[in-house]
Design an enzyme around this catalytic site. Structure first.
Site, PDB file in Angstrom:
ATOM      1  CG  ASP A 174      -1.634   1.298   1.411  1.00  0.00           C
ATOM      2  OD1 ASP A 174      -2.959   0.609   0.675  1.00  0.00           O
ATOM      3  OD2 ASP A 174      -1.452   2.445   2.806  1.00  0.00           O
ATOM      4  CD  GLU A 176      -2.427   2.494  -3.400  1.00  0.00           C
ATOM      5  OE1 GLU A 176      -3.102   2.488  -3.476  1.00  0.00           O
ATOM      6  OE2 GLU A 176      -2.202   2.404  -2.260  1.00  0.00           O
TER       7      GLU A 176
END
Length: 516
Positions: A229, A266
């Site tokens: 993330d 990401e």
């Protein structure tokens, strides 16, 4: 009477004839380089104990759904203890959130998944922790605390010009990044919100803590990889080289434990910013694919997406030939795909057809295969999966009252399975087609250079001795044109697309895949 009651009387056996093109062709698992990963928000997936919250045992019960759909892996959104419903603010990196079950539950589910040849990837949130994490509770006690430098702190007078600065990026529109813990003198940095203080990766102790967490999940638990993330924000945006170096180091540490560890990052930005992360994160989400797909429909410009994808693939190829292009048409942060496509069923079915006919390693967001709906705020994009009609759906989560994906507008999976034209059966069909044809999964992308109506998208997919020609019509208007004469066979047709005497007819939102 609700529409699914009509559907329930159907006894159609769905025959996926367009996929079974040859008895010599078998379904293959192309993961990770071109396989299919299914994203699950456990909280909304399947509730096995009746407390209203989806759980790990519920996932274990529904692994067969993932297998039947044709996916090769599962990506779990955060599963670790956290004070929030979404759990992107972790308080314990080596445990399971109690609402979801126990570590033993997770290990049993993991074993069952592996027995079904389903890989497991978990969200690893290391850019920041929760402000409730024990490290941060210690850190804010004072400047001399051993955990002080686990986070980024600054005195008020040194950052006075930045405290109220509004920073807007593609993945954040927060007003401020510096936060007051309550004393008005020392501020800590939290890129997203105050409840998510950023870790200080200039501190070697922090880096080692993170590597140990990764080792735990790979070695002690046995997961197959991580979705990383906010990978772009480990260091501030003006230190990209430090970000790149960190992820190379992270990858090196993880491969010591698991040589084939899967890492997908990401990095939400344009290709020039994304590409340098590839040496550290061999798989990266292709946000351009999602947004260009929607733009192609809005502008009725078919080749817009094909050209963008070709541009990105060629650009990444110049960085490394080992990259994994993690394509997706929707995820937990964007409105549901059906909402983005004007709630048009033909568009939704064609969108997944486009995704599966192009290069990449596609991600599918849970519920898209039954046409779930949802718009911002994020909670409404993450509503409970509809397994059966409400009266029979003992596993449906109830932690939130669904605003969009209700029985009145979404046909549950149990009913869709008996409908030959359902979203689910279309998803299953086109995924099976991809898994049975190497050119669709592994082939190169070559753009069609001939005359083409603007709403049409046409390209070749070639792998070894299989050559395919793919055409999509992204408009309401029927399109007709002449194709290269060597493509004579129809491998797949959707929306009444047809081939006759070298001429293709594509009704509204129709697609066709031809072979030599």
């Amino acid at each position: 009477m609700k529409k699914y009651l009509f559907a329930s009387i159907l006894t159609v056996l769905v025959l996926l004839t367009s996929c079974d093109t040859s008895s010599n062709i078998k379904v293959e698992n192309h993961w990770p380089h071109a396989g299919i990963t299914y994203e699950i928000f456990i909280q909304s997936f399947y509730d096995s104990n009746g407390d209203g919250i989806g759980d790990i045992n519920g996932v274990a019960k529904k692994l067969e759904h993932v297998k039947e759909l044709g996916a090769n892996a599962i990506w779990f959104m955060p599963i670790m203890p956290s004070p929030s419903y979404h759990k992107y603010d972790v308080t314990d990196y080596k445990d399971i959130h109690p609402d979801y079950g126990t570590m033993e539950d997770f290990k049993k589910m993991l074993e069952s998944a592996h027995e079904k040849d389903i890989k497991i990837v978990i969200d690893l949130i290391i850019n920041h922790t929760s402000s409730e994490h024990p490290w941060f509770k210690e850190s804010k006690k004072g400047r001399d605390n051993p955990y002080r430098d686990y986070y980024v702190w600054a005195q008020k007078d040194t950052i006075a010009d930045f405290i109220n600065k509004k920073t807007i990026t593609l993945d954040s529109d927060n007003i401020r990044q510096w936060h007051d813990p309550g004393n008005g003198e020392d501020f800590y940095y939290g890129f997203f919100i105050g409840g998510m203080p950023d870790l200080n990766f200039d501190n070697p102790k922090v880096r080692e803590e993170i590597y140990e967490i990764g080792r735990f999940w790979l070695k002690d638990v046995g997961v197959d990889g991580f979705r990383l993330d906010a990978a772009k924000h480990i260091f501030p945006d003006d230190r990209p080289e430090d970000n790149h170096a960190f992820w190379k180091e992270f990858r090196a540490e993880m491969t010591k434990i698991k040589s084939d560890v899967y890492l997908v990052g990401e990095v939400y930005d344009m290709k020039e910013v994304v590409a340098p992360y590839l040496p550290g994160l061999p798989a990266l989400f292709n946000f351009d694919f999602h947004y260009t797909l929607l733009e192609s429909y809005r502008k009725e410009d078919g080749m817009l997406l094909a050209k963008k994808q070709k541009e990105i693939l060629d650009f990444y190829q110049n960085i490394t030939d080992e990259f994994i292009d993690a394509t997706f048409s929707s995820n937990h942060d964007q409105p549901r795909l059906l909402n983005s496509l004007d709630e048009n069923p033909k568009k939704l079915k064609q969108a997944i057809t486009i995704l599966m006919s192009m290069p990449g390693a596609p991600y599918l967001y849970y519920g898209e295969e039954i046409g779930m709906l949802g718009k911002k705020p994020d909670e409404n994009i993450r509503e409970p999966f509809l397994w059966d009609i409400q009266a029979n759906d003992t596993g449906r989560a109830t932690w939130i009252d669904a605003e969009y994906s209700t029985d009145e507008v979404v046909t549950p999976l149990a009913i869709q399975k008996s409908m030959s034209t359902s979203y689910f059966n279309h998803y299953r069909e086109i995924i099976k087609l991809r898994n049975m044809n190497r050119a669709l999964a592994l082939g190169d992308l070559e753009l069609f250079e001939g005359d083409l109506p603007k709403p049409s998208m046409a390209f070749y997919r070639n792998y070894e001795d299989q050559e395919l020609f793919v055409i999509h019509n992204l408009s309401e208007t029927e399109q007709n044109f002449t194709i290269p004469e060597e493509f004579e066979g129809v491998l797949f047709s959707f929306g009444n697309a047809s081939l006759e005497s070298g001429n293709v007819r594509l009704p509204a939102y129709a697609s066709i895949i031809l072979e030599k």
